[in-house]
Design a protein around this motif. Structure first.
Motif, PDB file in Angstrom:
ATOM      1  N   VAL A 151     -13.331 -38.918 102.313  1.00 60.81           N
ATOM      2  CA  VAL A 151     -14.408 -39.912 102.241  1.00 60.81           C
ATOM      3  C   VAL A 151     -15.595 -39.394 103.048  1.00 60.81           C
ATOM      4  O   VAL A 151     -15.417 -38.721 104.063  1.00 60.81           O
ATOM      5  CB  VAL A 151     -13.968 -41.305 102.771  1.00 60.81           C
ATOM      6  CG1 VAL A 151     -12.972 -41.966 101.836  1.00 60.81           C
ATOM      7  CG2 VAL A 151     -13.413 -41.225 104.188  1.00 60.81           C
ATOM      8  N   PRO A 152     -16.814 -39.693 102.596  1.00 59.30           N
ATOM      9  CA  PRO A 152     -18.001 -39.234 103.339  1.00 59.30           C
ATOM     10  C   PRO A 152     -18.038 -39.859 104.732  1.00 59.30           C
ATOM     11  O   PRO A 152     -17.443 -40.915 104.964  1.00 59.30           O
ATOM     12  CB  PRO A 152     -19.173 -39.739 102.498  1.00 59.30           C
ATOM     13  CG  PRO A 152     -18.616 -40.178 101.206  1.00 59.30           C
ATOM     14  CD  PRO A 152     -17.171 -40.471 101.405  1.00 59.30           C
TER      15      PRO A 152
ATOM     16  N   THR B 254     -20.370 -36.050  93.481  1.00 61.35           N
ATOM     17  CA  THR B 254     -18.979 -36.339  93.127  1.00 61.35           C
ATOM     18  C   THR B 254     -18.123 -35.074  93.161  1.00 61.35           C
ATOM     19  O   THR B 254     -16.987 -35.093  93.655  1.00 61.35           O
ATOM     20  CB  THR B 254     -18.918 -37.016  91.746  1.00 61.35           C
ATOM     21  OG1 THR B 254     -19.641 -38.261  91.826  1.00 61.35           O
ATOM     22  CG2 THR B 254     -17.495 -37.290  91.315  1.00 61.35           C
ATOM     23  N   SER B 255     -18.654 -33.959  92.656  1.00 60.54           N
ATOM     24  CA  SER B 255     -17.858 -32.713  92.653  1.00 60.54           C
ATOM     25  C   SER B 255     -17.551 -32.252  94.078  1.00 60.54           C
ATOM     26  O   SER B 255     -16.494 -31.651  94.308  1.00 60.54           O
ATOM     27  CB  SER B 255     -18.592 -31.603  91.889  1.00 60.54           C
ATOM     28  OG  SER B 255     -19.812 -31.291  92.530  1.00 60.54           O
ATOM     29  N   ASP B 256     -18.450 -32.523  95.025  1.00 58.73           N
ATOM     30  CA  ASP B 256     -18.193 -32.136  96.415  1.00 58.73           C
ATOM     31  C   ASP B 256     -17.073 -32.981  97.012  1.00 58.73           C
ATOM     32  O   ASP B 256     -16.189 -32.460  97.702  1.00 58.73           O
ATOM     33  CB  ASP B 256     -19.470 -32.299  97.265  1.00 58.73           C
ATOM     34  CG  ASP B 256     -20.615 -31.454  96.738  1.00 58.73           C
ATOM     35  OD1 ASP B 256     -20.372 -30.273  96.423  1.00 58.73           O
ATOM     36  OD2 ASP B 256     -21.732 -31.979  96.622  1.00 58.73           O
ATOM     37  N   LEU B 257     -17.122 -34.290  96.753  1.00 56.97           N
ATOM     38  CA  LEU B 257     -16.061 -35.172  97.262  1.00 56.97           C
ATOM     39  C   LEU B 257     -14.727 -34.762  96.644  1.00 56.97           C
ATOM     40  O   LEU B 257     -13.696 -34.682  97.322  1.00 56.97           O
ATOM     41  CB  LEU B 257     -16.367 -36.637  96.917  1.00 56.97           C
ATOM     42  CG  LEU B 257     -17.759 -37.186  97.247  1.00 56.97           C
ATOM     43  CD1 LEU B 257     -17.872 -38.655  96.849  1.00 56.97           C
ATOM     44  CD2 LEU B 257     -18.073 -37.027  98.723  1.00 56.97           C
ATOM     45  N   ALA B 258     -14.762 -34.497  95.324  1.00 53.86           N
ATOM     46  CA  ALA B 258     -13.548 -34.109  94.608  1.00 53.86           C
ATOM     47  C   ALA B 258     -12.969 -32.802  95.151  1.00 53.86           C
ATOM     48  O   ALA B 258     -11.750 -32.666  95.326  1.00 53.86           O
ATOM     49  CB  ALA B 258     -13.857 -33.960  93.117  1.00 53.86           C
ATOM     50  N   THR B 259     -13.851 -31.853  95.448  1.00 52.19           N
ATOM     51  CA  THR B 259     -13.392 -30.547  95.942  1.00 52.19           C
ATOM     52  C   THR B 259     -12.706 -30.679  97.292  1.00 52.19           C
ATOM     53  O   THR B 259     -11.658 -30.065  97.540  1.00 52.19           O
ATOM     54  CB  THR B 259     -14.597 -29.576  96.051  1.00 52.19           C
ATOM     55  OG1 THR B 259     -15.203 -29.463  94.760  1.00 52.19           O
ATOM     56  CG2 THR B 259     -14.165 -28.214  96.544  1.00 52.19           C
TER      57      THR B 259
ATOM     58  N   GLY C 137     -17.870 -48.301  97.134  1.00 55.18           N
ATOM     59  CA  GLY C 137     -18.035 -47.205  98.088  1.00 55.18           C
ATOM     60  C   GLY C 137     -17.736 -45.868  97.425  1.00 55.18           C
ATOM     61  O   GLY C 137     -17.317 -45.818  96.262  1.00 55.18           O
ATOM     62  N   ASP C 138     -17.940 -44.776  98.171  1.00 54.62           N
ATOM     63  CA  ASP C 138     -17.755 -43.412  97.654  1.00 54.62           C
ATOM     64  C   ASP C 138     -16.493 -42.782  98.251  1.00 54.62           C
ATOM     65  O   ASP C 138     -16.118 -43.086  99.389  1.00 54.62           O
ATOM     66  CB  ASP C 138     -18.957 -42.539  98.034  1.00 54.62           C
ATOM     67  CG  ASP C 138     -20.277 -43.091  97.497  1.00 54.62           C
ATOM     68  OD1 ASP C 138     -20.240 -43.826  96.489  1.00 54.62           O
ATOM     69  OD2 ASP C 138     -21.327 -42.788  98.095  1.00 54.62           O
TER      70      ASP C 138
END
Ligand code: ACO
Length: 345
Positions: free
Chosen positions: A32-33, A71-76, A178-179
């Motif tokens: 999570v950020p 999104t790709s950064d969170l996923a990675t 939320g993200d």
């Protein structure tokens, strides 16, 4: 609610360990950020209160990705943690499925960007869209590839930057989301523990309960569509609530029926983290105790396709269940879609 159209499946053991194949979750991870947006912060943005948000939803805070975090950064990040947990190298991943309603861009897929970030050069990659049910849909798709002998190692990720489609002027929705990202590594582990069954359902007649109108072929981005705020998420809260409770109950009962287990055998139920009252109502209808229901939505709000993956990771690593326990994942989302997965951990 329309009936669930799911294949009848009588013998879970046959699938669990079918012709020498078995689909196990060998690693989980989440991310999570770092930025926290509290209910007090929201009080300064829209006409709302901590008391309203807490009593109606149970949410106290949510995480918001940075402007340069996608999104790709969170996923990675979540994927790296799941691969480490599983002891799997990225070069050994054969398929990456990213469930999301907030891809980095219409194409290429977010899964392709994650493949690049991970250096998972052997992996095929695609996105799957089933809103908040995406993680469970992706688990079932991954299982099908594993049981059909197509792949031995599949990376499933649910990831969202919902802050990019939330209308920060709409108090009906902006307090809810939320993200974040959650990931799982699924592998063929013959004779081992694994995914017993997964239920998927949808009812497109209720597509207008929850949607983003703009940005697709029906309403491409124009100056007018932006001015009309058509690129933000809209939701009929009360109807969504009612359908969520009913759909998750149906999905849970179908999974337990297929595997001939009753609710007392389930050690931990991990529902989509949309709203505490929805989770309590589902638990009551299933006859589950509050201790069986896992929640973390007070910390993250509704992270859509990421929510079940993040909750699964936290439940595993906080010791909520152990090898051999039965756990039940439940989800519901826009589409409408719903799903469940019964797992022997
Ligand atoms: N702060 C203060 N007041 C608010 C807020 C807010 N943030 N939001 C709405 N209100 C007001 C409304 O304007 C309305 O006022 P009015 O009666 O004067 O018109 C009133 O509160 C609405 O109250 P209720 O209808 O009683 O609210 P309810 O109990 O239905 O709760 C909620 C609303 C939280 C949105 C609920 O309906 C809900 O959780 N629905 C399900 C949402 C969900 O789970 N979505 C999941 C799918 S997500 C996905 O697939 C991406």
């Amino acid at each position: 609610m329309s009936p669930l159209h799911t294949p009848k499946f009588k013998n879970p053991r046959a699938r669990y360990n079918f012709q020498g194949r078995s689909c196990s979750i060998t690693g989980v991870g989440s991310y999570v950020p770092s930025r926290i947006l509290t209910n007090a912060d929201l009080e300064k943005m829209v006409d709302t209160s901590d008391e309203w948000i807490t009593t109606r939803t149970g949410i106290k805070q949510r995480r918001i990705a940075a402007d340069n975090e996608f999104t790709s950064d969170l996923a990675t990040q979540a994927a790296r943690r799941a691969l480490k947990d599983a002891g799997v190298n990225s070069e050994d991943v054969e398929l990456i499925i990213v469930a999301t309603i907030t891809p980095d861009m219409p194409f290429p897929s977010t899964a392709a960007l994650v493949q690049r970030n991970l250096g998972a050069w052997r992996a095929a990659a695609f996105d799957l869209e089933a809103a908040c049910s995406g993680f469970i849909y992706a688990l079932e798709v991954a299982q099908q590839f594993i049981m059909s002998r197509t792949y031995d190692t599949v990376l499933v990720i649910g990831a969202e930057k919902l802050s990019s489609i939330v209308d920060w002027q709409d108090r009906n929705t902006c307090v809810l989301f939320g993200d974040g990202a959650g990931a799982a590594v699924l592998q063929n582990r013959p004779g081992s523990h694994g995914l017993l069954t997964a239920v998927m359902g949808a009812d497109g007649r209720k597509a207008d309960l929850l949607f983003v109108a703009g940005g697709g072929s029906r309403c491409p981005a124009t100056a007018e569509s932006v001015a009309a705020r058509m690129h933000y998420l809209r939701m009929e809260g009360k109807e969504t609530f009612k359908n969520a409770v009913q759909a998750m109950q149906v999905a849970a009962e179908e999974a337990m029926r297929r595997c001939e287990v009753d609710i007392s055998r389930i050690k931990c139920i991990i529902p989509h983290q949309a709203n505490r009252r929805i989770i309590e109502a589902v638990g009551e209808r299933l006859g589950a105790s509050p201790e069986q229901m896992f929640t973390n939505l007070h910390k993250y709000g509704n992270t859509s396709a990421a929510s079940v993956g993040i909750a699964l990771d936290e439940a595993v690593h906080s010791g909520r269940f152990h090898r051999g326990d039965l756990i039940l994942l439940l989800a519901f989302g826009g589409g409408l879609t719903w799903g469940s997965a019964l797992i022997e951990w």
